[in-house]
Enzyme design. Structure first.
Site, mmCIF file in Angstrom:
data_model
loop_
_atom_site.group_PDB
_atom_site.id
_atom_site.type_symbol
_atom_site.label_atom_id
_atom_site.label_comp_id
_atom_site.label_asym_id
_atom_site.label_seq_id
_atom_site.Cartn_x
_atom_site.Cartn_y
_atom_site.Cartn_z
ATOM 1 N N VAL A 189 4.977 3.081 1.449
ATOM 2 C CA VAL A 189 6.298 2.925 2.044
ATOM 3 C C VAL A 189 6.624 4.193 2.810
ATOM 4 O O VAL A 189 6.444 5.301 2.292
ATOM 5 C CB VAL A 189 7.374 2.681 0.965
ATOM 6 C CG1 VAL A 189 8.750 2.537 1.612
ATOM 7 C CG2 VAL A 189 7.040 1.441 0.156
ATOM 8 N N ASP A 231 3.172 13.790 14.870
ATOM 9 C CA ASP A 231 3.469 13.707 13.433
ATOM 10 C C ASP A 231 2.191 13.872 12.617
ATOM 11 O O ASP A 231 1.951 13.128 11.671
ATOM 12 C CB ASP A 231 4.147 12.368 13.111
ATOM 13 C CG ASP A 231 4.770 12.367 11.706
ATOM 14 O OD1 ASP A 231 5.096 13.462 11.205
ATOM 15 O OD2 ASP A 231 4.922 11.289 11.122
ATOM 16 N N GLY A 250 9.323 5.995 6.180
ATOM 17 C CA GLY A 250 10.698 6.017 6.641
ATOM 18 C C GLY A 250 11.030 4.866 7.566
ATOM 19 O O GLY A 250 12.178 4.413 7.619
ATOM 20 N N THR A 261 6.958 -0.405 5.870
ATOM 21 C CA THR A 261 6.134 -0.545 4.674
ATOM 22 C C THR A 261 4.781 -1.091 5.098
ATOM 23 O O THR A 261 4.698 -1.954 5.969
ATOM 24 C CB THR A 261 6.792 -1.506 3.666
ATOM 25 O OG1 THR A 261 8.086 -1.016 3.329
ATOM 26 C CG2 THR A 261 5.957 -1.620 2.400
ATOM 27 N N ILE A 285 0.829 -1.206 0.000
ATOM 28 C CA ILE A 285 0.000 0.000 0.000
ATOM 29 C C ILE A 285 0.861 1.253 0.000
ATOM 30 O O ILE A 285 0.646 2.184 -0.776
ATOM 31 C CB ILE A 285 -0.944 0.020 1.224
ATOM 32 C CG1 ILE A 285 -1.883 -1.186 1.210
ATOM 33 C CG2 ILE A 285 -1.737 1.315 1.276
ATOM 34 C CD1 ILE A 285 -2.723 -1.331 2.461
#
Length: 638
Positions: free
Chosen positions: A18, A133, A20, A23, A16
């Site tokens: 990728v 984040d 840092g 995945t 779906i």
């Protein structure tokens, strides 16, 4: 990894995304026959204990957030070098996909996305966690319209002290200034700032700060305010600008203290907008069909202190903020035509007196209404009590009664509301009542020790608190199922709505007896006599014990369990029979090594003659025969 089966359970079907750290794949849980998302850490990072710890912390953190707008975590595990999370699969797209396809969004659509995001973050903040984040890539929009927040990989407890050596976690364009200056001190307000930037991007189609390098963007976040969205989208309503400015204030003390407070502000903003303002189509929109002129735009209200242009005859007031009262002396009526009638009494003096009185009355009315007898209540919301008193004094008004009220959205010590409200017309020297914020309502954690868990949860809810995570431990003093302690402890003052973790007693510990090698009946009797329950596993294993006897138990002998806990017994299917190597004629050391490698214990028989020899003359089980694994083979040395 497509086509592989992780942990004997999760079949990987497609990739779906990728990132840092990991995945994300679409996978099938073959045990429960359901589609889910599998987040697999990059194998190169799985050797780093810090990254693995952060990865696992995500699973534990999100698992505590049972919220409809948070992507749920089902499972966490490892298969060789692959560390993974099994998560809820959302069929749809990310907010980044929406912005890439549509550019800017209407205010209504932006608020429709922002509010569930804030609800999810609010649940995290009240549970003591910060996302750190937030960005459009982490906002998932399902095909059914549900909005969910994903990727709590950088989540940490508000009270956690990190050992980060200057490393800043998060995406540059959405970092709050304090995240760059003091990363370890970042709290829930960094998520508030990021949501403000995301809202700006939804409204304008672009980020507020841009640059040729990440360093330039970081510098702008530190030194430049986020501009009002209306500077890019003409006609955007002023309350929207206020909402963005509040969330993205560079000083964290000026921002709403968490996502719950920002959600309240967002709902107030929605309520303050008209349907036309909510549905205004921004010129940056790419795919949406735009309306025509007036029904899709709205004028930003101007400040009350700005003078209005002269009224145009026939114009209506533009809005409630800019209505003015204009009284003018009426023009004298045209003289009545003379008629040749009979003589009438002279009326000249009476007409003159009436006209003078009319002019004086109108003039007095104009003076009374438009002169210094009336004024408007100045803006006071968000001001300290001292600032509010000064403003009222400057406006020629007195400060009336000052009340206080709790508020989750208004900073302690500042004005929540006034009576009359801002902009209201009021006579000079009249008084204005103020309501000052006492900050969030705080309550004391009730004494819960000894309460059954259900009653403890009820007590917390009655006190305005939320039951938090429950852990269990042994206790000699507290009965099984009752509360041993809470965190925060009894009497601690906490914000209303905060979560309180509970430690619940497992009862007095019971020493588990060793029943290995006993028959199932004897083992059950011994365990039940100790106050334990018994479950016999259907699987059987090879062991040193005869078939049908207890091969192993869980918990093991010497361990502890609570009274009423279950001990699982696994029965033996007899020892594993293996072939015995032929070591006759070999040296003693070589023979011993070969027998031990095959799984046997070795015993040497040297006798008197063997004291000077080193060759195996005989073995207790002949080579080529079978013997139970782990049994002892005696070798005779001469």
């Amino acid at each position: 990894m497509v086509g592989q089966v992780l942990d004997g359970r999760y079949r990987v079907d497609a990739r779906i995304a990728v990132g840092g750290m990991a995945t994300v794949y679409r996978a099938l849980d073959t045990r429960l026959d359901r589609v889910l998302a599998l987040k697999v850490m990059h194998p190169a990072l799985s050797a780093d204990a810090v990254f693995v710890d952060r990865f696992i912390r995500e699973a534990k953190s999100v698992a505590r957030l049972a919220h409809p707008n948070v992507v749920q975590v089902f499972d966490q595990g490892a298969d060789g070098s692959y560390v993974y999370l099994a998560m809820e699969y959302i069929a749809g797209c990310t907010l980044r996909d929406v912005l890439r396809e549509r550019g800017a969004l209407q205010p209504r659509a932006a608020l429709d996305i922002l509010e569930p995001v804030l609800a999810a973050l609010g649940a995290a903040h009240r549970a003591g966690f910060v996302h750190r984040d937030m960005k459009p890539e982490n906002v998932l929009i399902g095909d059914d319209g549900r909005v969910k927040v994903a990727d709590f990989g950088l989540v940490r407890s508000v009270d956690t002290v990190t050992s980060t050596t200057g490393a800043v976690l998060g995406t540059v364009s959405y970092l709050a200034p304090e995240q760059m200056e003091h990363p370890a001190a970042a709290d829930a307000r960094v998520d508030v700032y990021a949501c403000g930037v995301v809202l700006y991007e939804m409204l304008t189609g672009d980020r507020p700060h841009d640059g040729d390098s990440p360093a330039v963007v970081l510098y702008k976040h530190l030194h430049d305010d986020v501009p009002p969205p209306s500077a890019v989208v003409p006609g955007l309503a002023y309350p929207i600008d206020e909402l963005v400015a509040s969330a993205t204030a560079r000083n964290p003390d000026v921002r709403p203290y968490d996502a719950v407070a920002l959600l309240a502000h967002a709902r107030e903003t929605r309520a303050a907008l008209s349907p036309d303002q909510l549905d205004a189509m921004p010129p940056q929109a790419l795919a949406a069909e735009r309306g025509t002129a007036d029904d899709r735009t709205s004028v930003i209200p101007r400040s009350l202190t700005v003078r209005q242009p002269p009224a145009v005859p026939g114009d209506e007031p533009r809005d409630g903020y800019h209505r003015t009262s204009r009284l003018e002396s009426p023009a004298p009526p045209p003289p009545a035509p003379r008629r040749a009638r009979g003589r009438r009494a002279p009326r000249g003096p009476l007409v003159i007196v009436a006209a003078v009185l009319l002019v004086l009355g109108c003039g007095a009315g104009v003076w009374y209404i438009n002169s210094g007898q009336f004024t408007q209540v100045p803006p006071l919301l968000g001001k300290t009590e001292a600032q509010a008193r000064d403003r009222l004094e400057q406006a020629g008004l007195d400060t009336g009664a000052v009340g206080r009220a709790y508020s989750d959205t208004v900073k302690r010590g500042t004005v929540i509301s006034s009576d009359p409200g801002t902009g209201a017309r009021i006579r000079q020297n009249d008084s204005v009542k103020l309501v000052i914020s006492s900050g969030p309502r705080t309550v004391a954690v009730p004494a819960l020790q000894g309460y059954p868990l259900a009653k403890a949860r009820t007590e917390l809810k009655n006190s305005g608190l939320q039951p938090g995570m429950v852990t269990r431990e042994f206790s000699d003093d507290v009965t099984r199922g009752s509360v041993v302690s809470s965190d925060p402890g009894d009497g601690t003052k906490v914000r209303s709505g905060s979560a309180v973790a509970l430690v619940v007693s497992k009862g007095s510990p019971v020493d588990v007896p060793d029943v290995s090698g006993e028959s199932p009946a004897d083992a059950r009797a011994a365990l039940e006599e100790s106050g334990l329950r018994v479950r016999i596993d259907s699987a059987r294993v090879n062991s040193e014990f005869d078939a049908g006897q207890v091969a192993r138990q869980s918990p093991a002998e010497g361990g502890q369990a609570a009274e009423g806990d279950t001990v699982t017994l696994t029965l033996s299917k007899g020892p594993e029979m293996i072939e015995v190597p032929d070591v006759v004629g070999a040296g003693a050391s070589d023979a011993t090594a070969r027998l031990e490698a095959a799984g046997f214990s070795v015993e040497e028989d040297r006798g008197l003659l063997g004291l000077f020899g080193d060759t195996v003359k005989k073995q207790s089980v002949k080579g080529g025969k079978t013997a139970p694994k782990g049994s002892t083979i005696t070798i005779t040395i001469r």
